[in-house]
Write a protein that holds these residues in place. Structure first.
Motif, PDB file in Angstrom:
ATOM      1  N   LYS A  44     -24.419 -27.947  31.207  1.00 10.44           N
ATOM      2  CA  LYS A  44     -24.691 -29.296  31.695  1.00 10.44           C
ATOM      3  C   LYS A  44     -25.510 -29.261  32.985  1.00 10.44           C
ATOM      4  CE  LYS A  44     -20.736 -31.460  29.527  1.00 10.44           C
ATOM      5  NZ  LYS A  44     -19.614 -32.391  29.670  1.00 10.44           N
TER       6      LYS A  44
ATOM      7  N   ALA B  65     -19.790 -39.432  33.989  1.00 13.09           N
ATOM      8  CA  ALA B  65     -18.843 -39.483  32.881  1.00 13.09           C
ATOM      9  C   ALA B  65     -19.014 -38.254  31.990  1.00 13.09           C
ATOM     10  CB  ALA B  65     -19.057 -40.749  32.067  1.00 13.09           C
ATOM     11  N   SER B  66     -20.155 -37.587  32.103  1.00 11.05           N
ATOM     12  CA  SER B  66     -20.397 -36.400  31.282  1.00 11.05           C
ATOM     13  C   SER B  66     -20.464 -35.126  32.108  1.00 11.05           C
ATOM     14  CB  SER B  66     -21.736 -36.546  30.542  1.00 11.05           C
ATOM     15  OG  SER B  66     -21.812 -37.768  29.888  1.00 11.05           O
TER      16      SER B  66
ATOM     17  N   THR C 128     -10.012 -28.785  34.557  1.00  8.76           N
ATOM     18  CA  THR C 128      -9.212 -27.792  33.859  1.00  8.76           C
ATOM     19  C   THR C 128     -10.079 -27.109  32.823  1.00  8.76           C
ATOM     20  OG1 THR C 128      -8.450 -29.669  32.610  1.00  8.76           O
ATOM     21  CG2 THR C 128      -6.911 -28.726  34.174  1.00  8.76           C
ATOM     22  N   GLN C 129      -9.796 -25.867  32.630  1.00 11.58           N
ATOM     23  CA  GLN C 129     -10.567 -25.119  31.657  1.00 11.58           C
ATOM     24  C   GLN C 129     -10.159 -25.548  30.251  1.00 11.58           C
ATOM     25  OE1 GLN C 129     -13.167 -22.971  32.067  1.00 11.58           O
ATOM     26  NE2 GLN C 129     -13.033 -23.896  34.093  1.00 11.58           N
ATOM     27  N   PRO C 130     -11.092 -25.600  29.332  1.00  8.62           N
ATOM     28  CA  PRO C 130     -10.722 -25.951  27.961  1.00  8.62           C
ATOM     29  C   PRO C 130      -9.807 -24.884  27.374  1.00  8.62           C
ATOM     30  CG  PRO C 130     -13.009 -25.263  28.076  1.00  8.62           C
ATOM     31  CD  PRO C 130     -12.529 -25.392  29.484  1.00  8.62           C
TER      32      PRO C 130
ATOM     33  N   PRO D 150     -15.337 -24.265  23.407  1.00  9.49           N
ATOM     34  CA  PRO D 150     -16.093 -25.035  22.419  1.00  9.49           C
ATOM     35  C   PRO D 150     -17.194 -24.186  21.815  1.00  9.49           C
ATOM     36  CG  PRO D 150     -16.673 -25.683  24.647  1.00  9.49           C
ATOM     37  CD  PRO D 150     -15.554 -24.708  24.764  1.00  9.49           C
TER      38      PRO D 150
ATOM     39  N   PRO E 112      -4.657 -32.602  29.029  1.00 13.54           N
ATOM     40  CA  PRO E 112      -5.296 -33.098  30.247  1.00 13.54           C
ATOM     41  C   PRO E 112      -6.811 -33.100  30.028  1.00 13.54           C
ATOM     42  CG  PRO E 112      -4.042 -31.080  30.676  1.00 13.54           C
ATOM     43  CD  PRO E 112      -4.013 -31.316  29.213  1.00 13.54           C
ATOM     44  N   MET E 113      -7.520 -33.914  30.775  1.00 12.31           N
ATOM     45  CA  MET E 113      -8.974 -33.997  30.610  1.00 12.31           C
ATOM     46  C   MET E 113      -9.618 -32.639  30.856  1.00 12.31           C
ATOM     47  SD  MET E 113     -11.706 -35.705  30.038  1.00 12.31           S
ATOM     48  CE  MET E 113     -12.314 -37.284  30.573  1.00 12.31           C
ATOM     49  N   ASP E 114     -10.395 -32.171  29.921  1.00 17.36           N
ATOM     50  CA  ASP E 114     -11.191 -30.975  30.165  1.00 17.36           C
ATOM     51  C   ASP E 114     -12.572 -31.200  29.577  1.00 17.36           C
ATOM     52  OD1 ASP E 114     -11.046 -30.578  27.429  1.00 17.36           O
ATOM     53  OD2 ASP E 114      -9.409 -29.139  27.575  1.00 17.36           O
ATOM     54  N   ARG E 115     -13.370 -30.160  29.662  1.00 21.53           N
ATOM     55  CA  ARG E 115     -14.756 -30.262  29.231  1.00 21.53           C
ATOM     56  C   ARG E 115     -14.869 -30.709  27.772  1.00 21.53           C
ATOM     57  NH1 ARG E 115     -18.363 -24.819  29.181  1.00 21.53           N
ATOM     58  NH2 ARG E 115     -19.762 -25.405  27.510  1.00 21.53           N
ATOM     59  N   ARG E 116     -13.921 -30.228  26.969  1.00 21.25           N
ATOM     60  CA  ARG E 116     -13.998 -30.548  25.548  1.00 21.25           C
ATOM     61  C   ARG E 116     -13.652 -32.007  25.289  1.00 21.25           C
ATOM     62  NH1 ARG E 116     -10.364 -27.860  21.884  1.00 21.25           N
ATOM     63  NH2 ARG E 116     -11.337 -28.127  19.847  1.00 21.25           N
TER      64      ARG E 116
ATOM     65  N   GLN F  99     -13.828 -34.358  27.456  1.00 19.76           N
ATOM     66  CA  GLN F  99     -14.851 -35.188  28.085  1.00 19.76           C
ATOM     67  C   GLN F  99     -15.992 -35.477  27.102  1.00 19.76           C
ATOM     68  OE1 GLN F  99     -16.945 -33.604  31.567  1.00 19.76           O
ATOM     69  NE2 GLN F  99     -16.418 -35.475  32.653  1.00 19.76           N
ATOM     70  N   ASN F 100     -16.294 -34.487  26.286  1.00 22.59           N
ATOM     71  CA  ASN F 100     -17.365 -34.676  25.312  1.00 22.59           C
ATOM     72  C   ASN F 100     -16.936 -35.520  24.111  1.00 22.59           C
ATOM     73  OD1 ASN F 100     -19.027 -33.201  26.916  1.00 22.59           O
ATOM     74  ND2 ASN F 100     -18.784 -31.291  25.768  1.00 22.59           N
TER      75      ASN F 100
ATOM     76  N   LYS G 248     -23.941 -34.308  27.112  1.00 21.71           N
ATOM     77  CA  LYS G 248     -22.713 -34.322  26.304  1.00 21.71           C
ATOM     78  C   LYS G 248     -22.666 -33.099  25.404  1.00 21.71           C
ATOM     79  CE  LYS G 248     -20.468 -38.190  27.275  1.00 21.71           C
ATOM     80  NZ  LYS G 248     -19.173 -38.097  27.965  1.00 21.71           N
TER      81      LYS G 248
END
Lengths: 441, 307
Positions: free
Chosen positions: A5, A238-239, A434-436, A440, B67-71, B73-74, B102
Motif C-alpha cells: 500500500k 480507510a485503506s 494487528t498483524q493478519p 493474504p 480485531p481489525m487487521d490488514r485483511r 480492512q480490505n 485496497k
C-alpha cells in the motif's frame, strides 16, 4: 507497515508529479538558467581583463614612473604563467598635483562619473607614511585589480624606503620576494593541485542540495494540506494507515527529486558540460574534477536531509487546512535550512575545526555541512558515520512524532489548532495495527 | 458467524470531550444497519474506530470475528462523510489508485472498474480530470471507490448528502442489490426518514451514548403498543383528561394518544366510548422520530431537535 500500500501511495505521488508540465519545465529550465548564470559570471570576470584608465596624482613626485613599470611587469608575468587571476591592462596617465587638491579631486570625480576615466589614485606623502593610498573608482569591489595595485605600490614604496636608508637599488630589488602560494589538497589517495574548480563544483552541489530541500520539503507540505482540503484523506486512511500514507508520500516525492537530479545530470553531461568546459578552460580555472565519491556523498546526504526535513514539513502541514495557516510554522524548517547555508563560509575556511564539527553533527545542518566537509577536506570516517547515525536517529524520532500528529491532524477540520493542542494530539492513543492471522495471498 | 461488527464497551475521548461513551453494539451479518442520531452524537467517531482510523481509549472492536487487521480492512468499503478526490487526477487513474490501496490486482481492478463505469454511465469521462466533473459524477466515483474491491461490509456515512433525487434513487438501488447478495451495510445518518425506509436494524445514539438498539420491526411493535390514533368528537383537553393518557396531540383532525406504560388499552377505550362518539380507532405505527424522541426523553438526555 504494509509496503504494498505504501508503494501504491508512493507510485501515485511520483507518477502524478512527473507527469505535470511544470515538472518538466522546471527540470529542463533550471540547468539552462544555471548555465546562463555561470556564463554571465565568467564573462564578467573576464571583462576585468580589459583596459583600465587610471589618472595618478603623485604628490611625492617619485612613484609614478616605477608604478607604470611595475604594473607592466606584473602583466607580463601573468601572461607568461597563464594565471587564473588575470588582472586588467593598466593604462596610467599622470596629472600634476594642483594647488587646490580638493578641487582637483572634484574635477577627477566628474571625469570618472562621465566615464572618461575608470578611476584615479592619489599618492600623498603624509598618507604613505601611514601606509595608505587613496584609490577612487566606480567599482571598489574589483578584487583582482585592487590587489594588483596595492601590491605594486607597496613594493615600490618599500624599495624606495630601503634605498633612502642607503641600500643599493639592485639589492633592494633582490630582497623583495613575491610568494606564489600553490594550494594542494591532501587526501588519502594522494595530493592534487586545487585550482578552485573543484570547490566551485562542491558549492554548486551544495546550493542544489539546499534548494531541493526547500522545493521538495515544501511539496510534501503542500501535498499533505491538499489531501485535507480536498477531503480525500479519510477515503485514503480507510485503506492505508496514516503512517503508510505519510511514508509513501515522502518516498514518492523524494523519488521525484532523484528523477530531477538524474535528468539534470543527463543534461549536464550532454549539453551544458561541453559548453561549460569550454568556458571554464578559457577562464584558466581548469575543468572541475567531480570525483564519484563526491556524488555518492551528495546522494547520501541529500536523501538523509530530505527525509529529515520532509518529516518536519509533514508535522507542520498535518494540523492545517490551508497553506496560509501553515505558513507561520513553515518558517521553522526554512530558518534551519538557511542556517546550514549561512555557516558554510566558516566551515569552508576551517573544515576540520570545532565549528565545522559541531554543524556537521547538529541534525538540522548536518546534511549540508557534512557534505561540504567531504567535498573540501577528508573528515574522519567515524565523524561521517556519527553524522549519518544522528541524521537517521533524528529522522526516526521526528517521523514518529510527525506520524502521531499526522494521524490526528489529518482528520481535524475547522478551527486552526493552537500549538499546545497539536502537542496534545501526539499523546492520543495510537491506532493499533494487528498483524493478519493468515497472510493474504 | 452471524455478527459482522461487534463493539464491546468502547469509549473514546478527545481531551475532556467524551465522543463515545461505553458503547456496545452488534451488527448482524447481512443486515442493513442504521447508526442514527443527531450531529455530534458520536456516530462518525464510532465509525472511525470501526475503521481503525481512530483508536478507542478502551473497549473491544471485532470485525467478522477478528480485531481489525490488514485483511479485514480490505473487506470493508467505507464512504466517509468528509469525502473528496484528487482534483488533478484522471478519472481512470484515480479509480486504479483507489483499487490499488485496497490491494486489488491490476486485472481484477480493470474488470471491476469497467463494469462499474458502465453501470454508473461514467465511461465518457474516463480520461477527464476529476476537476472537470460535476459534483454528482464525483460522488459516483467516490462510490465506485468504496465498492471496487467487492467488500463484505459497506460503511456509509451520510451517503445521500448532496445527492440529487435521481442519484439518491440510484444509490438506494445499489444498496438494496448489495444487500441481496448477503452483504452487510452500516448506514450512518441523522436523517431519520431515510433510515426508516432502508434499515432493518438500528442503533440510536445521542450525546455519545447508545440509547436504543434493535430491529426496526421489533422497536415499532414495542412502541406502538402504547400509541393509539383515535378520531373522536372531543377537544384535546377532553382527550387528555381520559384515564391512562400520558400524552395527546392533535393530528389532521384525529388525536395521537400515548398511554402511560402498563395502562390497559381496553379500559381506556371503554371510558372513551362512555363519554364520546368514536369514529375511528387504530393502533398507530410510530414514526422513527417519535421513537427517538421518546427514547431520548426516557433516557434522561436532553438533546437537540433532530432536523
Amino acid at each position: 507497515m504494509n509496503w504494498k500500500k505504501t508503494f501504491a501511495v508512493a507510485r501515485r505521488e511520483y507518477v502524478e508529479r512527473v507527469r505535470t508540465r511544470a515538472f518538466w519545465i522546471a527540470t529542463l529550465l533550471i540547468p539552462i538558467l544555471f548555465l546562463g548564470y555561470v556564463a554571465v559570471q565568467i564573462s564578467i570576470s573576464r571583462k576585468t581583463g580589459g583596459e583600465r584608465q587610471l589618472v595618478v596624482v603623485d604628490l611625492t613626485g617619485k612613484l609614478y614612473q616605477p608604478l607604470v613599470q611595475e604594473l607592466a611587469e606584473t602583466e607580463a608575468k601573468q601572461k607568461e604563467k597563464g594565471s587564473s587571476s588575470r588582472g586588467p591592462h593598466w593604462s596610467l596617465t599622470q596629472q600634476a598635483p594642483a594647488a587646490d587638491l580638493a578641487a582637483q579631486k572634484e574635477a577627477l570625480r566628474k571625469e570618472v562619473l562621465q566615464k572618461k576615466i575608470n578611476g584615479y589614485l592619489i599618492l600623498e606623502p603624509a598618507k604613505l607614511d601611514k601606509d595608505e593610498v587613496e584609490y577612487y573608482s566606480t567599482t571598489v569591489s574589483d578584487y583582482i585589480a585592487q590587489s594588483q595595485l596595492q601590491s605594486a605600490i607597496g613594493r615600490i614604496w618599500m624599495r624606495q624606503k630601503m634605498t633612502a636608508r642607503g641600500l643599493p637599488a639592485d639589492l633592494a630589488r633582490e630582497l623583495e620576494t613575491r610568494i606564489d602560494l600553490k594550494a594542494f589538497k591532501v587526501t588519502e589517495k594522494g595530493t592534487a593541485e586545487e585550482k578552485g574548480a573543484g570547490i566551485i563544483a562542491a558549492l554548486v552541489l551544495l546550493i542544489l542540495m539546499y534548494s531541493t530541500f526547500f522545493m521538495y520539503g515544501y511539496q510534501v507540505m503542500r501535498g499533505t494540506i491538499e489531501e485535507k482540503s480536498n477531503r480525500i484523506v479519510e477515503i485514503i486512511v480507510a485503506s492505508v494507515r496514516p503512517t503508510e500514507l505519510m511514508v509513501g508520500k515522502i518516498l514518492g516525492i523524494g523519488l521525484v527529486g532523484l528523477t530531477q537530479y538524474f535528468v539534470w545530470s543527463l543534461v549536464a553531461a550532454n549539453l551544458s558540460l561541453p559548453a561549460f568546459a569550454s568556458l571554464l578552460s578559457s577562464s584558466d580555472m581548469g575543468m572541475p574534477r567531480v570525483p564519484v565519491s563526491l556524488l555518492g556523498y551528495f546522494m547520501l546526504f541529500f536523501l538523509l536531509g530530505y527525509f529529515l526535513y520532509a518529516s518536519v514539513y509533514t508535522m507542520i502541514a498535518a494540523p492545517f487546512n490551508t497553506d496560509q495557516e501553515a505558513q507561520q510554522l513553515a518558517m521553522i524548517p526554512m530558518v534551519l535550512i538557511v542556517g546550514g547555508i549561512a555557516v558554510y563560509p566558516g566551515v569552508m575556511n576551517n573544515p576540520t575545526g570545532g565549528m565545522a564539527l559541531f554543524f556537521s553533527l547538529f541534525p538540522f545542518t548536518a546534511s549540508l555541512i557534512m557534505f561540504l566537509r567531504t567535498a573540501v577536506s577528508e573528515p574522519p570516517v567515524w565523524q561521517i558515520l556519527l553524522c549519518v547515525a544522528i541524521l537517521l536517529g533524528t529522522t526516526a524520532a521526528l517521523a514518529w512524532f510527525a506520524g502521531r500528529i499526522y494521524r490526528v491532524g489529518i482528520l481535524m477540520y475547522g478551527k486552526k489548532p493552537t500549538i499546545p493542542e497539536i502537542i496534545r494530539w501526539a499523546r492520543y492513543s495510537p491506532g493499533k495495527v494487528t498483524q493478519p492471522a493468515v497472510k493474504p495471498s | 458467524m452471524d455478527t459482522a461488527i461487534s463493539l464491546t464497551g468502547v469509549s473514546k475521548a478527545f481531551g475532556k470531550f467524551r465522543a463515545v461513551d461505553n458503547l456496545t453494539l452488534s451488527v448482524p451479518r447481512g443486515a442493513m444497519f442504521g447508526l442514527l442520531g443527531p450531529n455530534g452524537a458520536g456516530k462518525t467517531t464510532t465509525i472511525r474506530m470501526i475503521m481503525n482510523i481512530t483508536a478507542p481509549d478502551s473497549g473491544d472492536i471485532q470485525i467478522l470475528g477478528h480485531p481489525m487487521d490488514r485483511r479485514t480492512q480490505n473487506r470493508i468499503g467505507y464512504l466517509p462523510e468528509e469525502r473528496g478526490l484528487y482534483r488533478k487526477m484522471k478519472v481512470i487513474d484515480h479509480l486504479y489508485f483507489l483499487a490499488a490501496i485496497k490491494e486489488v490486482g491490476r486485472d481484477e481492478a480493470r474488470r471491476r472498474i469497467d463494469d462499474w463505469l458502465d453501470k454508473m454511465e461514467l465511461r465518457p469521462w474516463l480520461n477527464k480530470k476529476v476537476d472537470e466533473l460535476s459534483k454528482g459524477m464525483q460522488q459516483k466515483i467516490q462510490f465506485i471507490a468504496t465498492i471496487v474491491h467487492d467488500p463484505d461490509i459497506l460503511i456509509l456515512d451520510e451517503p445521500f448528502s448532496g445527492l440529487d433525487p435521481i442519484n439518491v434513487a440510484l444509490m438506494r438501488d445499489f444498496f438494496v442489490e448489495f444487500r441481496q447478495r448477503g452483504k452487510t451495510i452500516v448506514f450512518c445518518t441523522h436523517v431519520l426518514e431515510q433510515a426508516e425506509k432502508l434499515c432493518d436494524e438500528i442503533c440510536l445514539m445521542a450525546r455519545s451514548r447508545k440509547i436504543l438498539e434493535g430491529s426496526m420491526k421489533e422497536l415499532k411493535r414495542r412502541y406502538s403498543q402504547d400509541l393509539l390514533r383515535i378520531s373522536v368528537d372531543a377537544s384535546l383537553a377532553d382527550v387528555q383528561g381520559l384515564p391512562g393518557v400520558a400524552s395527546a396531540k392533535a393530528l389532521n383532525g384525529t388525536f395521537v394518544v400515548g398511554l402511560t406504560p402498563g395502562a390497559d388499552r381496553r379500559e381506556f377505550l371503554r371510558r372513551a366510548l362512555e363519554r364520546y362518539r368514536i369514529d375511528a380507532f387504530s393502533q398507530k405505527e410510530p414514526e422513527l422520530e417519535e421513537i427517538y424522541i421518546d427514547a431520548v426523553k426516557s433516557a434522561g438526555i436532553e438533546d437537540r431537535v433532530i432536523e
